[in-house]
Design a protein around this motif. Structure first.
Motif, PDB file in Angstrom:
ATOM      1  N   GLU A 210     -29.933  20.619  55.530  1.00 37.22           N
ATOM      2  CA  GLU A 210     -28.553  21.054  55.789  1.00 37.22           C
ATOM      3  C   GLU A 210     -27.515  20.078  55.249  1.00 37.22           C
ATOM      4  O   GLU A 210     -26.318  20.391  55.217  1.00 37.22           O
ATOM      5  CB  GLU A 210     -28.340  21.255  57.289  1.00 37.22           C
ATOM      6  N   ASN A 211     -27.967  18.887  54.829  1.00 37.36           N
ATOM      7  CA  ASN A 211     -27.029  17.922  54.261  1.00 37.36           C
ATOM      8  C   ASN A 211     -26.711  18.193  52.792  1.00 37.36           C
ATOM      9  O   ASN A 211     -25.803  17.575  52.234  1.00 37.36           O
ATOM     10  CB  ASN A 211     -27.581  16.499  54.396  1.00 37.36           C
ATOM     11  N   VAL A 212     -27.452  19.089  52.165  1.00 38.57           N
ATOM     12  CA  VAL A 212     -27.197  19.430  50.766  1.00 38.57           C
ATOM     13  C   VAL A 212     -25.928  20.285  50.694  1.00 38.57           C
ATOM     14  O   VAL A 212     -25.818  21.293  51.402  1.00 38.57           O
ATOM     15  CB  VAL A 212     -28.386  20.196  50.157  1.00 38.57           C
ATOM     16  N   PRO A 213     -24.965  19.913  49.868  1.00 41.67           N
ATOM     17  CA  PRO A 213     -23.730  20.710  49.746  1.00 41.67           C
ATOM     18  C   PRO A 213     -24.048  22.158  49.365  1.00 41.67           C
ATOM     19  O   PRO A 213     -24.917  22.404  48.520  1.00 41.67           O
ATOM     20  CB  PRO A 213     -22.957  19.999  48.640  1.00 41.67           C
ATOM     21  N   PRO A 214     -23.382  23.125  49.975  1.00 41.38           N
ATOM     22  CA  PRO A 214     -23.673  24.544  49.709  1.00 41.38           C
ATOM     23  C   PRO A 214     -23.615  24.915  48.233  1.00 41.38           C
ATOM     24  O   PRO A 214     -24.407  25.744  47.767  1.00 41.38           O
ATOM     25  CB  PRO A 214     -22.604  25.282  50.517  1.00 41.38           C
ATOM     26  N   GLU A 215     -22.695  24.301  47.497  1.00 38.95           N
ATOM     27  CA  GLU A 215     -22.559  24.661  46.082  1.00 38.95           C
ATOM     28  C   GLU A 215     -23.736  24.172  45.239  1.00 38.95           C
ATOM     29  O   GLU A 215     -23.903  24.607  44.090  1.00 38.95           O
ATOM     30  CB  GLU A 215     -21.250  24.102  45.517  1.00 38.95           C
ATOM     31  N   GLU A 216     -24.580  23.291  45.798  1.00 39.02           N
ATOM     32  CA  GLU A 216     -25.727  22.783  45.043  1.00 39.02           C
ATOM     33  C   GLU A 216     -27.028  23.488  45.397  1.00 39.02           C
ATOM     34  O   GLU A 216     -28.048  23.281  44.724  1.00 39.02           O
ATOM     35  CB  GLU A 216     -25.892  21.279  45.304  1.00 39.02           C
ATOM     36  N   VAL A 217     -27.013  24.306  46.436  1.00 43.88           N
ATOM     37  CA  VAL A 217     -28.254  24.877  46.957  1.00 43.88           C
ATOM     38  C   VAL A 217     -28.970  25.734  45.921  1.00 43.88           C
ATOM     39  O   VAL A 217     -30.175  25.579  45.670  1.00 43.88           O
ATOM     40  CB  VAL A 217     -27.973  25.685  48.240  1.00 43.88           C
ATOM     41  N   VAL A 218     -28.263  26.656  45.284  1.00 40.97           N
ATOM     42  CA  VAL A 218     -28.903  27.587  44.346  1.00 40.97           C
ATOM     43  C   VAL A 218     -29.526  26.837  43.178  1.00 40.97           C
ATOM     44  O   VAL A 218     -30.685  27.083  42.801  1.00 40.97           O
ATOM     45  CB  VAL A 218     -27.882  28.627  43.843  1.00 40.97           C
ATOM     46  N   ASN A 219     -28.781  25.918  42.589  1.00 42.35           N
ATOM     47  CA  ASN A 219     -29.308  25.163  41.452  1.00 42.35           C
ATOM     48  C   ASN A 219     -30.504  24.303  41.857  1.00 42.35           C
ATOM     49  O   ASN A 219     -31.467  24.163  41.095  1.00 42.35           O
ATOM     50  CB  ASN A 219     -28.214  24.281  40.853  1.00 42.35           C
ATOM     51  N   ARG A 220     -30.442  23.745  43.060  1.00 47.16           N
ATOM     52  CA  ARG A 220     -31.545  22.898  43.496  1.00 47.16           C
ATOM     53  C   ARG A 220     -32.800  23.728  43.753  1.00 47.16           C
ATOM     54  O   ARG A 220     -33.914  23.309  43.412  1.00 47.16           O
ATOM     55  CB  ARG A 220     -31.146  22.117  44.751  1.00 47.16           C
ATOM     56  N   ILE A 221     -32.640  24.899  44.332  1.00 50.44           N
ATOM     57  CA  ILE A 221     -33.796  25.779  44.542  1.00 50.44           C
ATOM     58  C   ILE A 221     -34.445  26.129  43.211  1.00 50.44           C
ATOM     59  O   ILE A 221     -35.674  26.074  43.059  1.00 50.44           O
ATOM     60  CB  ILE A 221     -33.372  27.060  45.296  1.00 50.44           C
ATOM     61  N   GLU A 222     -33.617  26.488  42.234  1.00 51.77           N
ATOM     62  CA  GLU A 222     -34.156  26.855  40.924  1.00 51.77           C
ATOM     63  C   GLU A 222     -34.884  25.677  40.283  1.00 51.77           C
ATOM     64  O   GLU A 222     -35.966  25.839  39.702  1.00 51.77           O
ATOM     65  CB  GLU A 222     -33.026  27.338  40.014  1.00 51.77           C
ATOM     66  N   ARG A 223     -34.315  24.485  40.398  1.00 52.82           N
ATOM     67  CA  ARG A 223     -34.939  23.307  39.785  1.00 52.82           C
ATOM     68  C   ARG A 223     -36.265  22.979  40.463  1.00 52.82           C
ATOM     69  O   ARG A 223     -37.270  22.719  39.792  1.00 52.82           O
ATOM     70  CB  ARG A 223     -33.982  22.119  39.881  1.00 52.82           C
TER      71      ARG A 223
END
Length: 346
Positions: A102-115
């Motif tokens: 939950e500490n991951v900024p919301p705007e980074e979630v999609v890119n991080r999941i894909e990576r």
């Protein structure tokens, strides 16, 4: 780093029994949940107690914790080179050391999941050791992404995988203690013994794996249980391990029997070698000195019977002196008494 030409494997589905797979998933979930107690006033000491690490300052490292929970975890060799594969995060024991999902900024979630789901990179990005017989992955690198991908209900992580073996269930026996105050043990190949540091959890894991449980007296061709436990206490194998080497946490019954056979070999001892008992030299010297003085004085008299008594006293004194070298005792090289088992360690 250029990724190899071989396509990645799909290891999402595990060929394991439903009961065993459930245990693996719960174990991986438990690790992630425990990590949330790290660095807290009471939580960190709790984690240190669970992981046998009295100096811990953060979440438990996955392989360190699993080595405490699962006996003989690293007994088998890790096989071959690492390869790329897609792994179900629900089967991976990871870590939350540097923050939570939950500490991951919301705007980074999609890119991080894909990576995390598609990019393998090098083994420094994500390297998981797959204990194939157990159906369990332990994260060495890429530990934190496990909790992140689980929290977002993602089916797979792209990771490098290195296989490791684990003894078959038929090779392991859980040994229930004859005395409730004693430790539960695990025996491998009828020869190697390890203490179950967390017996209830270890038994649940091993039961699901198919390992049987027995009492010591019901297993053939084993040495005396008290002797074995005494050897465990002497080597402090019932205490937290200070090494990652399996052999340093293991009692070899064959080596123990060889040592016991050597210790039981009979040999001769002089009276001054009967440790822990020692001759009271002061008392002995005083008695000999008195006899010598009395004998010396008696032989100076002119009466025949007094002289004979003096000679007798001198003879007794000489005999006492020589007896220390003449007398020999025969017995085992080293005496072991299992009935004097010290439980002060408990």
């Amino acid at each position: 780093m250029t990724e190899p030409d071989n396509p990645p494997l799909n290891l999402i589905k595990q060929p394991a029994s439903i009961g065993h797979e459930d245990v693996v998933k719960e174990l991986a979930t438990l690790k992630i949940e425990l990590d949330r107690y790290a660095r807290k006033t009471i939580g960190q000491p709790l984690l240190n107690d669970i992981g046998d690490n009295d100096r811990g300052t953060c979440a438990l490292h996955p392989d360190s914790l699993m080595a405490v929970l699962i006996p003989f975890l690293n007994w088998e060799d890790q096989n071959g080179q690492a390869y790329r594969a897609f792994v179900d995060p629900k089967h991976v024991v990871g870590t939350n050391i540097k923050g939570h999902p939950e500490n991951v900024p919301p705007e980074e979630v999609v890119n991080r999941i894909e990576r995390y789901a598609t990019y393998f990179g090098s083994r420094d990005n994500a390297l998981y050791v797959w204990y194939k017989p157990l159906g369990l992955f332990i994260a060495h690198e890429g530990k934190h992404r496990v909790a992140f991908m689980r929290s977002h209900d993602q089916p797979a992580i792209a990771a490098w995988v290195q296989e490791a073996g684990y003894p078959a269930p038929s090779r392991i026996t859980i040994i229930e203690p004859s005395d409730d105050r004693d430790e539960w043990l695990a025996m491998l190949d009828g020869r190697y013994i390890q203490v179950l540091r967390r017996p209830n959890l270890a038994r649940k894991i091993l039961d699901a794996y198919g390992v049987s449980t027995a009492r010591w007296q019901n297993i053939d061709h084993l040495p005396d249980e008290k002797m074995v436990r005494l050897a465990i206490y002497e080597r402090r194998l019932h205490r937290p391990a200070r090494t990652r080497k399996e052999i340093d946490r293991t009692l070899d019954l064959q080596a123990l029997l060889a040592r016991m056979a050597k210790d039981s070999q009979e040999q001769y001892f002089h009276c001054h070698e009967l440790g822990p008992y020692r001759l009271d030299w002061k008392r002995n010297i005083l008695a000999v000195a008195c006899l010598l003085i009395a004998g010396g004085l008696f032989v100076m008299f002119n009466h025949e019977w007094v002289i004979r008594a003096g000679i007798g006293l001198l003879g007794v004194a000489t005999g006492m002196i020589l007896s220390h070298e003449v007398l020999r005792f025969k017995g085992p090289k080293k005496l072991r008494n299992p009935n004097t088992l010290d439980r002060s360690h408990l």
